[in-house]
Motif scaffolding. Sequence first.
Motif, PDB file in Angstrom:
ATOM      1  N   GLY A 178     -50.492 -22.746  -5.232  1.00 22.86           N
ATOM      2  CA  GLY A 178     -51.466 -24.020  -4.930  1.00 22.86           C
ATOM      3  C   GLY A 178     -50.234 -24.484  -4.074  1.00 22.86           C
ATOM      4  O   GLY A 178     -48.726 -24.022  -4.796  1.00 22.86           O
ATOM      5  N   ASP A 179     -50.359 -25.832  -4.615  1.00 13.58           N
ATOM      6  CA  ASP A 179     -48.830 -27.225  -3.787  1.00 13.58           C
ATOM      7  C   ASP A 179     -48.881 -28.060  -5.200  1.00 13.58           C
ATOM      8  O   ASP A 179     -48.013 -28.362  -5.072  1.00 13.58           O
ATOM      9  N   ALA A 180     -48.727 -27.204  -6.265  1.00 12.53           N
ATOM     10  CA  ALA A 180     -48.889 -28.389  -7.919  1.00 12.53           C
ATOM     11  C   ALA A 180     -47.311 -28.618  -8.362  1.00 12.53           C
ATOM     12  O   ALA A 180     -46.698 -29.782  -8.736  1.00 12.53           O
ATOM     13  N   ARG A 181     -46.275 -27.385  -7.540  1.00  9.68           N
ATOM     14  CA  ARG A 181     -45.634 -27.394  -8.528  1.00  9.68           C
ATOM     15  C   ARG A 181     -44.224 -27.634  -7.258  1.00  9.68           C
ATOM     16  O   ARG A 181     -42.768 -27.254  -6.873  1.00  9.68           O
ATOM     17  N   ARG A 182     -44.077 -28.230  -6.120  1.00  8.75           N
ATOM     18  CA  ARG A 182     -43.544 -28.397  -4.683  1.00  8.75           C
ATOM     19  C   ARG A 182     -42.891 -29.515  -5.078  1.00  8.75           C
ATOM     20  O   ARG A 182     -40.886 -29.023  -4.838  1.00  8.75           O
ATOM     21  N   GLY A 183     -43.021 -30.453  -6.017  1.00  6.10           N
ATOM     22  CA  GLY A 183     -42.346 -31.053  -6.140  1.00  6.10           C
ATOM     23  C   GLY A 183     -40.965 -31.219  -8.394  1.00  6.10           C
ATOM     24  O   GLY A 183     -40.292 -31.547  -8.446  1.00  6.10           O
ATOM     25  N   THR A 184     -41.765 -29.509  -8.580  1.00  5.51           N
ATOM     26  CA  THR A 184     -40.576 -29.217  -9.944  1.00  5.51           C
ATOM     27  C   THR A 184     -39.393 -28.309  -8.888  1.00  5.51           C
ATOM     28  O   THR A 184     -39.170 -28.237  -7.847  1.00  5.51           O
ATOM     29  N   ALA A 185     -38.134 -27.835  -9.573  1.00  9.62           N
ATOM     30  CA  ALA A 185     -37.275 -27.221 -10.440  1.00  9.62           C
ATOM     31  C   ALA A 185     -37.978 -26.089  -9.424  1.00  9.62           C
ATOM     32  O   ALA A 185     -36.676 -24.860  -8.582  1.00  9.62           O
ATOM     33  N   ASP A 186     -38.980 -25.234 -10.124  1.00 11.90           N
ATOM     34  CA  ASP A 186     -38.938 -24.068  -9.144  1.00 11.90           C
ATOM     35  C   ASP A 186     -39.325 -23.950  -7.632  1.00 11.90           C
ATOM     36  O   ASP A 186     -39.144 -22.951  -7.224  1.00 11.90           O
ATOM     37  N   CYS A 187     -39.661 -24.895  -6.592  1.00 14.80           N
ATOM     38  CA  CYS A 187     -39.301 -24.990  -5.346  1.00 14.80           C
ATOM     39  C   CYS A 187     -38.382 -25.385  -5.555  1.00 14.80           C
ATOM     40  O   CYS A 187     -37.502 -26.461  -5.579  1.00 14.80           O
ATOM     41  N   ARG A 188     -37.219 -24.813  -4.871  1.00 14.95           N
ATOM     42  CA  ARG A 188     -35.801 -25.120  -4.255  1.00 14.95           C
ATOM     43  C   ARG A 188     -35.683 -25.420  -3.504  1.00 14.95           C
ATOM     44  O   ARG A 188     -33.991 -25.917  -3.069  1.00 14.95           O
ATOM     45  N   PHE A 189     -36.601 -26.003  -2.207  1.00 21.68           N
ATOM     46  CA  PHE A 189     -36.191 -26.680  -1.405  1.00 21.68           C
ATOM     47  C   PHE A 189     -35.688 -28.489  -1.810  1.00 21.68           C
ATOM     48  O   PHE A 189     -34.713 -29.105  -1.546  1.00 21.68           O
ATOM     49  N   ASN A 190     -36.251 -28.452  -3.465  1.00 21.20           N
ATOM     50  CA  ASN A 190     -35.407 -29.504  -3.459  1.00 21.20           C
ATOM     51  C   ASN A 190     -34.255 -30.064  -3.872  1.00 21.20           C
ATOM     52  O   ASN A 190     -33.821 -31.101  -3.816  1.00 21.20           O
TER      53      ASN A 190
END
Length: 403
Positions: A178-190
């Motif tokens: 899913g995309d629930a964690r896209r805005g968190t630090a788990d997504c390195r692209f942040n």
Amino acid sequence: FSSIVKAVLWGRSVFNSIRKFLQFQLTVNFVALVVAFVGAVAGGRIPLNVLQLLWVNLIMDTMGALALATENPNPALLDDKPHGRDEHLITPKMWKHILVQGMYQMFWLFFFMYAAPVLFERYRITDNCTFATTGPYEVLPNPMFCTNELVSSLGFQASHAAVHCSAMTSCGWSQKCGDARRGTADCRFNSYITPGPVPGDAATAYAAAFGAAGDCSSLGFSGGCPTIDGYNKAVSYMDKAYIHEGEVDWQKADSMLFNAFIWLQMLNEVNARRINDELNVFEGIHKSPIFIGVLLVTAGLQVIIMQTPVGRFFKVIPINGVEWAVSIAIGFSAVPVSVLTRLLSRCLPSCKIPRRRHNKRSTSSTTRVHNEAIALADQGSSKAIAGGHANGAGQAALPSVKS
């Protein structure tokens, strides 16, 4: 006279054997078709593969016919009423046992298809997100599983593999988690795209993160930047690996399903020996060595399929002792279910299918023929009376002869 009795007995025995075989065969067909249809529609997979169905077909046709058609005639058949030419080949009692046994077998097959993977850890199916994040269920969770797989299988650099794995599992582009964690630090692209937010598609995100970064050495990468092509290769590889893992996971439940299904057929073969609601389905089985031999051969071949390398062709894996005990117990439970069905049938009113009578005149035609016969009889009587009167008149007209 004894030869006539033997001919009648053997004729009824053959007729009875045909009915036994039909009851057994239709039950297997009914269950296999419904399970295959539901599996294909509901889950997109058929639990019984081609070789397994061929083995079931061998049990159903060859073994079943040999076992049920070679039993000696039962003298009790002479007490049955004669079978008319209009009698149904499949009786209501046979349909009852086909449906009851079929529904009971489908309960266990659907249990192993849908309930066992949820209730029992051994049969649990690894979901896509867990597989890509920490690996299969049967091994200890490893947060580096995805990275290690890409490094060892595709030759990626560890830093690049870590970015691709984060993109797959935390940024939501592959839809694995899913995309629930896209805005968190788990997504390195942040940390690579500032200011945010992170784009909703991978190609735009990779271009925004690494398109103007040159060799990406400033971002801590050596050997160039992670690319969208590398990401696509990583997603394709992990998808194929997950499909393979799913097949491995399903083999555990499917092996139990297949083994239980075979044992249910073997014991339902015993139930099919008595098709007129007799309670003792084992009666006279010791007098049928071929029947016992067929069951033993079937059981022996099933053990070979399940516990030896032959099982690789059937796509099954060896099962442990507890699973063998459960499979055999499920198979033997078909007998008390059949006995209970026969007992309940004796307490419920029987439902008879109306027979179709051939060469039987309707009431109107019968009445018409009867009336025609009466009319012909009356006409014949009238002619006889008229003839008698004519003879009398002729005699009266003749002159008397004087002697």
